[in-house]
Design a protein around this motif. Structure first.
Motif, PDB file in Angstrom:
ATOM      1  N   TYR A  85       0.944  -1.252   0.058  1.00  0.00           N
ATOM      2  CA  TYR A  85       0.086  -0.008   0.043  1.00  0.00           C
ATOM      3  C   TYR A  85       0.926   1.202   0.066  1.00  0.00           C
ATOM      4  O   TYR A  85       1.845   1.462   0.890  1.00  0.00           O
ATOM      5  CB  TYR A  85      -0.876   0.038   1.386  1.00  0.00           C
ATOM      6  N   ALA A  86       0.511   2.211  -0.914  1.00  0.00           N
ATOM      7  CA  ALA A  86       1.270   3.402  -1.168  1.00  0.00           C
ATOM      8  C   ALA A  86       0.702   4.486  -0.465  1.00  0.00           C
ATOM      9  O   ALA A  86       1.092   5.896  -0.258  1.00  0.00           O
ATOM     10  CB  ALA A  86       1.514   3.722  -2.485  1.00  0.00           C
ATOM     11  N   LEU A  87      -0.353   4.277   0.567  1.00  0.00           N
ATOM     12  CA  LEU A  87      -1.223   5.317   1.276  1.00  0.00           C
ATOM     13  C   LEU A  87      -0.411   5.577   2.586  1.00  0.00           C
ATOM     14  O   LEU A  87       0.132   5.086   3.247  1.00  0.00           O
ATOM     15  CB  LEU A  87      -2.367   4.612   1.588  1.00  0.00           C
ATOM     16  N   GLY A 138      -9.225  -4.732   2.124  1.00  0.00           N
ATOM     17  CA  GLY A 138      -9.814  -4.579   0.737  1.00  0.00           C
ATOM     18  C   GLY A 138     -10.212  -3.141   0.559  1.00  0.00           C
ATOM     19  O   GLY A 138     -10.189  -2.785  -0.807  1.00  0.00           O
ATOM     20  N   MET A 139     -10.720  -2.498   1.421  1.00  0.00           N
ATOM     21  CA  MET A 139     -10.764  -0.914   1.280  1.00  0.00           C
ATOM     22  C   MET A 139      -9.519  -0.246   0.821  1.00  0.00           C
ATOM     23  O   MET A 139      -9.572   0.613  -0.155  1.00  0.00           O
ATOM     24  CB  MET A 139     -11.422  -0.215   2.425  1.00  0.00           C
ATOM     25  N   LYS A 140      -8.491  -0.689   1.540  1.00  0.00           N
ATOM     26  CA  LYS A 140      -6.943  -0.177   1.112  1.00  0.00           C
ATOM     27  C   LYS A 140      -6.714  -0.403  -0.164  1.00  0.00           C
ATOM     28  O   LYS A 140      -6.025   0.460  -0.887  1.00  0.00           O
ATOM     29  CB  LYS A 140      -5.885  -0.468   2.067  1.00  0.00           C
ATOM     30  N   ARG A 141      -6.994  -1.687  -0.630  1.00  0.00           N
ATOM     31  CA  ARG A 141      -6.498  -2.041  -1.924  1.00  0.00           C
ATOM     32  C   ARG A 141      -7.273  -1.219  -2.962  1.00  0.00           C
ATOM     33  O   ARG A 141      -6.891  -0.967  -4.086  1.00  0.00           O
ATOM     34  CB  ARG A 141      -7.082  -3.605  -2.451  1.00  0.00           C
ATOM     35  N   ARG A 142      -8.407  -0.873  -2.870  1.00  0.00           N
ATOM     36  CA  ARG A 142      -9.576  -0.070  -3.723  1.00  0.00           C
ATOM     37  C   ARG A 142      -8.940   1.075  -3.761  1.00  0.00           C
ATOM     38  O   ARG A 142      -8.752   1.877  -4.807  1.00  0.00           O
ATOM     39  CB  ARG A 142     -10.908  -0.322  -3.236  1.00  0.00           C
ATOM     40  N   ASP A 159       0.733  -4.803  -9.402  1.00  0.00           N
ATOM     41  CA  ASP A 159       1.263  -6.037  -8.725  1.00  0.00           C
ATOM     42  C   ASP A 159       0.467  -6.517  -7.654  1.00  0.00           C
ATOM     43  O   ASP A 159       0.166  -6.122  -6.481  1.00  0.00           O
ATOM     44  CB  ASP A 159       2.592  -5.442  -8.094  1.00  0.00           C
ATOM     45  N   GLU A 160      -0.361  -7.679  -8.044  1.00  0.00           N
ATOM     46  CA  GLU A 160      -1.080  -8.328  -7.376  1.00  0.00           C
ATOM     47  C   GLU A 160      -2.174  -7.482  -6.658  1.00  0.00           C
ATOM     48  O   GLU A 160      -2.425  -7.317  -5.462  1.00  0.00           O
ATOM     49  CB  GLU A 160      -0.416  -9.147  -6.074  1.00  0.00           C
ATOM     50  N   PRO A 161      -2.985  -7.075  -7.471  1.00  0.00           N
ATOM     51  CA  PRO A 161      -4.123  -6.149  -6.840  1.00  0.00           C
ATOM     52  C   PRO A 161      -4.989  -6.534  -6.210  1.00  0.00           C
ATOM     53  O   PRO A 161      -6.048  -5.842  -5.700  1.00  0.00           O
ATOM     54  CB  PRO A 161      -4.666  -5.429  -8.368  1.00  0.00           C
ATOM     55  N   THR A 162      -5.045  -7.894  -6.372  1.00  0.00           N
ATOM     56  CA  THR A 162      -6.299  -8.549  -5.631  1.00  0.00           C
ATOM     57  C   THR A 162      -5.811  -9.423  -4.248  1.00  0.00           C
ATOM     58  O   THR A 162      -6.656 -10.093  -3.911  1.00  0.00           O
ATOM     59  CB  THR A 162      -7.175  -9.453  -6.538  1.00  0.00           C
ATOM     60  N   GLN A 168     -16.076  -9.751  -2.746  1.00  0.00           N
ATOM     61  CA  GLN A 168     -16.585  -8.671  -3.088  1.00  0.00           C
ATOM     62  C   GLN A 168     -15.746  -7.618  -3.496  1.00  0.00           C
ATOM     63  O   GLN A 168     -15.815  -6.925  -4.639  1.00  0.00           O
ATOM     64  CB  GLN A 168     -17.522  -7.978  -1.838  1.00  0.00           C
ATOM     65  N   SER A 169     -14.378  -7.328  -2.673  1.00  0.00           N
ATOM     66  CA  SER A 169     -13.611  -6.261  -3.195  1.00  0.00           C
ATOM     67  C   SER A 169     -12.996  -6.781  -4.610  1.00  0.00           C
ATOM     68  O   SER A 169     -12.617  -5.935  -5.282  1.00  0.00           O
ATOM     69  CB  SER A 169     -12.558  -6.001  -2.186  1.00  0.00           C
ATOM     70  N   LYS A 170     -12.658  -8.135  -4.451  1.00  0.00           N
ATOM     71  CA  LYS A 170     -11.897  -8.679  -5.639  1.00  0.00           C
ATOM     72  C   LYS A 170     -12.949  -8.179  -6.937  1.00  0.00           C
ATOM     73  O   LYS A 170     -12.338  -7.897  -8.110  1.00  0.00           O
ATOM     74  CB  LYS A 170     -11.698  -9.896  -5.729  1.00  0.00           C
TER      75      LYS A 170
END
Ligand code: ATP
Length: 247
Positions: A85-87, A138-142, A159-162, A168-170
């Motif tokens: 996560y780059a957040l 899942g929220m961070k990924r989105r 790079d491995e987005p899911t 649900q997020s996937k």
């Protein structure tokens, strides 16, 4: 189109090449999957293609451009969704996205509208003003995905987005990537989800120990691999069953 010519990476002090003489052509409009066991070299390859990492040797072009001569053009052309996560956890989702959008030169109403639109698509509108530290995986990924696509890149590297997200997020992530691809975005992604890759990708390359061992259209790879019923069978037949621990 992405044209990779004999690209190699040997990390400082390492005994082996993490990516070795790798050549590959990815056509415009593809969804290309880079698959392989842990430590195969997928992240290293994507990091070089997005100029986060300097190759030891070899070269590549993206839509005919290279980072030595066309750095600024390329930075606008490509989007990057990293594995980590780059957040910034203490910033809200909106503030994080403002930061990433501004790095791509977006500002004012255009930036704000793009953020709001993407938060809506990703089902995150009501969390826009919440700090991302409080978000689920899942929220961070989105949010991580939105950060890489706010500027509407023509070529998107993920790079491995899911990884580590629920079904649900996937689905939201994959559906939106399919939509972007239909709108003309070329997608290059790494994954361990072979079932996902089998239906999502136009073509895949299975990488092991820094080299491509097999590549092609998933259904054709399955057809030509003796006894294979799915991409996982092809993967295991090609890469073996031994664990791939490394440190
Ligand atoms: N910064 C680094 N310094 C030294 N070696 C590294 C570094 N990063 C990766 N490696 C090594 O390079 C090889 C390829 O690693 P890489 O992370 O590219 O693989 P990967 O296919 O993305 O793996 P995973 O599926 O586990 O994410 C591994 O052997 C790893 O130990």
């Amino acid at each position: 189109m992405i044209q990779i010519n004999q690209l190699s990476k040997k990390y400082k002090g390492a005994e082996f090449f993490s990516v070795k003489d790798l050549s590959l052509k990815i056509e415009t409009g593809e969804i290309y999957g880079l698959l392989g066991p842990n430590g195969a070299g997928k992240t290293t390859l994507i990091s070089m293609l997005t100029s986060l990492l300097k190759p030891t040797s070899g070269s590549f072009t993206i839509n005919g451009l290279n980072f030595k001569e066309n750095k600024n053009q390329l930075k606008q052309l490509i989007g990057i969704v990293p594995q980590e996560y780059a957040l910034y956890p203490t910033l809200t989702a909106f503030e994080n996205l403002e930061y990433f959008g501004s790095m791509y030169g977006l500002k004012g109403e255009i930036l704000k509208n793009s953020i709001l639109e993407h938060l809506e698509i990703m089902g995150l509108s009501k969390f826009a003003t919440k700090k991302t530290a409080t978000f689920s995986g899942g929220m961070k990924r989105r949010v991580n995905l939105i950060a890489g696509i706010l500027h509407q890149p023509k070529v998107l590297f993920l790079d491995e987005p899911t990884v580590g997200v629920d079904v649900q997020s996937k689905n939201v992530i994959i559906d939106h990537l399919k939509f972007l691809n239909q709108q003309g975005t070329t997608i290059v992604y790494t994954s361990h989800h072979l079932i996902e890759a089998e239906v999502f990708c136009t073509r895949v390359a299975i990488i092991d120990q820094g080299e491509i061992i097999i590549k092609g259209i998933p259904s054709e790879l399955i057809k030509t691999q003796a006894g294979a019923n799915n991409l996982e069978d092809v993967f295991l037949a090609q890469t073996g069953k031994a664990l791939r621990d490394y440190a």
